[in-house]
Design a protein around this motif. Structure first.
Motif, short mmCIF file in Angstrom:
data_model
loop_
_atom_site.label_atom_id
_atom_site.label_comp_id
_atom_site.label_asym_id
_atom_site.label_seq_id
_atom_site.Cartn_x
_atom_site.Cartn_y
_atom_site.Cartn_z
N LEU A 50 123.89 -46.66 -37.93
CA LEU A 50 124.17 -46.00 -36.66
C LEU A 50 123.00 -46.16 -35.69
O LEU A 50 123.19 -46.40 -34.49
CB LEU A 50 124.46 -44.51 -36.89
CG LEU A 50 125.80 -44.18 -37.56
CD1 LEU A 50 125.85 -42.70 -37.94
CD2 LEU A 50 126.96 -44.52 -36.64
N THR A 51 121.79 -46.03 -36.22
CA THR A 51 120.59 -46.20 -35.38
C THR A 51 120.49 -47.62 -34.86
O THR A 51 120.17 -47.84 -33.68
CB THR A 51 119.34 -45.83 -36.20
OG1 THR A 51 119.45 -44.48 -36.66
CG2 THR A 51 118.08 -45.97 -35.34
N ALA A 52 120.79 -48.60 -35.71
CA ALA A 52 120.73 -50.00 -35.29
C ALA A 52 121.74 -50.29 -34.19
O ALA A 52 121.54 -51.20 -33.38
CB ALA A 52 120.99 -50.90 -36.50
N PHE A 97 124.45 -29.59 -53.16
CA PHE A 97 123.44 -30.18 -54.05
C PHE A 97 122.69 -31.37 -53.43
O PHE A 97 121.81 -31.92 -54.07
CB PHE A 97 124.06 -30.65 -55.38
CG PHE A 97 124.89 -29.61 -56.06
CD1 PHE A 97 124.30 -28.49 -56.64
CD2 PHE A 97 126.27 -29.74 -56.14
CE1 PHE A 97 125.06 -27.52 -57.27
CE2 PHE A 97 127.04 -28.78 -56.77
CZ PHE A 97 126.44 -27.68 -57.34
N THR A 98 123.08 -31.80 -52.25
CA THR A 98 122.50 -33.02 -51.70
C THR A 98 121.74 -32.73 -50.41
O THR A 98 121.85 -31.66 -49.82
CB THR A 98 123.59 -34.07 -51.43
OG1 THR A 98 124.54 -33.55 -50.50
CG2 THR A 98 124.31 -34.45 -52.71
N GLY A 99 120.96 -33.73 -49.99
CA GLY A 99 120.12 -33.57 -48.81
C GLY A 99 120.18 -34.78 -47.90
O GLY A 99 121.05 -35.66 -48.06
N PRO A 100 119.26 -34.89 -46.98
CA PRO A 100 119.28 -35.97 -45.99
C PRO A 100 119.30 -37.37 -46.60
O PRO A 100 119.79 -38.32 -45.97
CB PRO A 100 118.00 -35.73 -45.19
CG PRO A 100 117.73 -34.27 -45.33
CD PRO A 100 118.16 -33.93 -46.72
N TYR A 101 118.77 -37.53 -47.81
CA TYR A 101 118.66 -38.87 -48.41
C TYR A 101 120.01 -39.56 -48.56
O TYR A 101 120.10 -40.79 -48.56
CB TYR A 101 117.98 -38.77 -49.78
CG TYR A 101 118.71 -37.93 -50.79
CD1 TYR A 101 119.68 -38.48 -51.64
CD2 TYR A 101 118.45 -36.57 -50.91
CE1 TYR A 101 120.36 -37.71 -52.55
CE2 TYR A 101 119.14 -35.78 -51.83
CZ TYR A 101 120.09 -36.35 -52.64
OH TYR A 101 120.76 -35.57 -53.53
N VAL A 102 121.11 -38.78 -48.71
CA VAL A 102 122.39 -39.43 -48.93
C VAL A 102 122.85 -40.21 -47.69
O VAL A 102 123.69 -41.12 -47.80
CB VAL A 102 123.50 -38.42 -49.33
CG1 VAL A 102 123.16 -37.74 -50.63
CG2 VAL A 102 123.76 -37.41 -48.22
N TRP A 103 122.30 -39.88 -46.53
CA TRP A 103 122.73 -40.51 -45.28
C TRP A 103 121.93 -41.76 -44.94
O TRP A 103 122.17 -42.39 -43.90
CB TRP A 103 122.59 -39.53 -44.12
CG TRP A 103 123.37 -38.27 -44.24
CD1 TRP A 103 122.87 -37.02 -44.53
CD2 TRP A 103 124.79 -38.10 -44.07
NE1 TRP A 103 123.88 -36.10 -44.55
CE2 TRP A 103 125.07 -36.73 -44.27
CE3 TRP A 103 125.83 -38.99 -43.78
CZ2 TRP A 103 126.36 -36.22 -44.17
CZ3 TRP A 103 127.11 -38.48 -43.68
CH2 TRP A 103 127.38 -37.11 -43.87
N ARG A 104 120.97 -42.14 -45.77
CA ARG A 104 120.00 -43.16 -45.41
C ARG A 104 120.65 -44.43 -44.84
O ARG A 104 120.34 -44.86 -43.72
CB ARG A 104 119.15 -43.53 -46.63
CG ARG A 104 118.06 -44.57 -46.34
CD ARG A 104 117.42 -45.04 -47.64
NE ARG A 104 118.45 -45.69 -48.48
CZ ARG A 104 118.24 -46.01 -49.76
NH1 ARG A 104 117.09 -45.75 -50.33
NH2 ARG A 104 119.21 -46.60 -50.45
N ASP A 105 121.58 -45.04 -45.59
CA ASP A 105 122.14 -46.32 -45.16
C ASP A 105 123.08 -46.16 -43.96
O ASP A 105 123.10 -46.99 -43.06
CB ASP A 105 122.87 -46.99 -46.33
CG ASP A 105 121.92 -47.40 -47.44
OD1 ASP A 105 120.70 -47.50 -47.18
OD2 ASP A 105 122.39 -47.61 -48.58
N THR A 106 123.87 -45.09 -43.97
CA THR A 106 124.76 -44.85 -42.83
C THR A 106 123.96 -44.58 -41.57
O THR A 106 124.26 -45.10 -40.49
CB THR A 106 125.70 -43.67 -43.14
OG1 THR A 106 126.53 -44.00 -44.25
CG2 THR A 106 126.57 -43.34 -41.94
N ALA A 107 122.91 -43.76 -41.70
CA ALA A 107 122.07 -43.44 -40.54
C ALA A 107 121.38 -44.69 -40.00
O ALA A 107 121.25 -44.86 -38.78
CB ALA A 107 121.04 -42.38 -40.92
N ALA A 108 120.94 -45.56 -40.91
CA ALA A 108 120.24 -46.78 -40.48
C ALA A 108 121.16 -47.65 -39.65
O ALA A 108 120.75 -48.22 -38.63
CB ALA A 108 119.73 -47.54 -41.69
#
Length: 515
Positions: free
Chosen positions: A24-26, A11-22
């Motif tokens: 990791l990218t940092a 039921f979920t998409g890429p949006y759930v990863w927003r804060d974790t991805a940010a």
């Protein structure tokens, strides 16, 4: 530089990863949150069915784009992360690109097997039935995979996993952005060649949704076949003290965990070794003399000296225990130790084997226990009107059968480090095997609870819920604490004062029997 490819669950998409991805990218990683068809990505063929193969192709496309980019400009190692349902397309893709993948991370997910659809991993059996019925109505199946499953309403997300740690705003956002899950993705069997099994793996266990590392080690020691492969030097584990959606409840901690996992960090399980005595088979903490036993069917009876009839204590083991486990639980030192100990004090001790081989087996296990109790009560050397039941660990949910309108001959119910409410990942929330809900019907039945101070978080939560309910309903509850004790303390690593605790607990139970 590590390249993380993140695949969200049902039921979920890429949006759930927003804060974790940010985060990791940092920290210098390259991050790709995969948009699965129908869950963030529009189908290329509006009339075509979306199934598991569609989602595997979505993940393969991202892997291939990363590999192609690396060919032009060398990049980092690829770490595939699958949450919940997302582990199915992750494994399907890893199986076909195993040489390109450095590590697979199972984020609070199951262990999918070849030929098994994702529907089998849905924890709630009633929910599985509902999905199957909807699929039948939509004409969906392995050969016809159309139709969709509506996303959960705000109050029904717990049926898919514990929402512990989610703020009200996070839960509202999860509900608002959720999309229907294509039925074919849950119904189409996963096909694996075995290539992905060679890829190093990490399990991230959300302990408010399921077992932690310690419980996994116990299950490996007991011999659970499906878990033996986890005790491998290429497989590591981390725990997060949260529910099923850590990317929303603790995104920073998840990012740190994923970074450590990528570098090969984490806890290793100890393989079952014929030359090493596992914790549950180590000697009982009391030096109890041997006594003769009588074996009838699945039941062993240790009788005291002297004429009867004698009161008796029936000791009920935990689990799940693999059907292939040897020795079987009625021969485990904890159970035989207690049985011989009470027999030495003038009370019959009973051990038994019941068929709790999976969390779906509580009904047949409860029936096995009830049959054993009646067999014991029918023995003329046993006082049928003075029986106590003593449960351990995963046998705890069976106590609900006896807390609900207890029979007059049941003089006491005891439980050591028990599970007293179904764990979130079990899918048994609505079942009758829920001691917390049954306690208010126990009347004056004496209940003796032996509580381990170093209990795992997921089990300790059920015990606290039980104690709170006991206070609310005025239950006849006596708590005996082992402050430094762990789950299975009688053989695992007897803590300071543990012997005195055992004597005190046995004394409390026998006092009720001899009144």
């Amino acid at each position: 530089m590590t390249v993380f490819i993140l695949v969200a669950g049902a039921f979920t998409g890429p949006y759930v990863w927003r804060d974790t991805a940010a985060q990791l990218t940092a920290e210098g990683a390259e991050v790709h949150a995969v948009a699965l068809t129908g869950l963030g990505k529009h189908p290329t063929d509006e009339g075509g069915a979306v199934d598991l193969e569609t989602h595997i192709a979505d993940v393969l496309a991202v892997i291939d784009s990363v590999v192609d980019a690396a060919a032009a400009e060398p990049g980092g190692e690829i770490v595939l992360v699958g949450h919940d349902y997302g582990i199915h397309p992750v494994l399907g893709a890893a199986d076909r690109r195993a040489r390109s993948i450095a590590r697979i991370v199972y984020l609070d997910s199951g262990m999918p097997q070849d030929g098994v659809p994702a529907l089998a991993a849905v924890p709630d059996p009633l929910l599985r039935e509902e999905v199957a019925e909807r699929a039948a109505g939509a004409g969906a199946g392995e050969g016809a995979t159309g139709g969709e499953l509506p996303p959960p309403a705000r109050e029904t997300w717990p049926r898919w996993g514990s929402t512990a740690g989610l703020s009200g705003a996070a839960l509202e956002g999860l509900t608002a952005l959720a999309a229907p899950q294509p039925l074919g993705t849950l119904l189409q069997p996963l096909r694996l060649t075995g290539a992905a099994a060679a890829v190093p793996a990490t399990g991230v266990l959300c302990t408010q949704n399921g077992p932690g590392v310690e419980m996994l080690q116990i299950m490996v020691d007991v011999g659970t076949p499906a878990l033996q492969a986890l005790a491998d030097a290429r497989v590591t584990f981390f725990e997060l003290p949260t529910g099923h959606w850590p990317m929303l409840s603790c995104p920073g901690a998840l990012a740190e965990t994923l970074a450590e996992a990528a570098s090969g960090g984490g806890h290793l399980l100890t393989p079952a070794d014929p030359g090493r005595t596992p914790a549950h088979l180590r000697p009982f903490l009391l030096d109890v003399p041997e006594r003769p036993r009588e074996r009838t069917g699945n039941t062993d009876l240790y009788l005291p000296d002297g004429p009867g009839p004698h009161p008796a204590v029936v000791f009920v083991h935990g689990g799940p225990v693999p059907a292939e486990a040897t020795p079987t639980p009625r021969d485990w030192p904890t159970l035989t130790g207690y049985a011989r100990h009470v027999a030495g004090q003038g009370v019959g001790g009973v051990t038994l084997d019941h068929r709790l081989h999976a969390v779906t087996d509580y009904e047949q296990a409860a029936a096995d226990v009830a049959d054993a109790v009646e067999r014991v009560r029918a023995d003329p050397r046993v006082d049928a009107d003075r029986i106590a039941l003593w449960f351990f660990s995963g046998g705890g949910p069976i106590t609900a059968e006896w807390l609900t309108d207890p029979p007059v001959w049941l003089r006491c119910l005891a439980a050591n480090y028990p599970i007293l409410a179904p764990l979130p990942g079990w899918g048994l929330t609505g079942s009758r095997f829920h001691p917390v809900r049954a306690l208010s019907r126990a009347g004056d039945l004496p209940v003796v609870l032996v509580r381990a101070g170093r209990e795992s978080a997921e089990i300790a939560a059920t015990v606290e819920e039980f104690v709170t309910e006991a206070t609310r309903c005025g239950a006849n509850l006596e708590i005996i604490d082992v402050p430094e004790g762990r789950h299975g303390f009688e053989t695992l690593d007897p803590a300071d004062g543990a012997r005195e605790v055992v004597h005190r607990a046995v004394g409390a139970v026998l006092a009720r029997l001899k009144e």
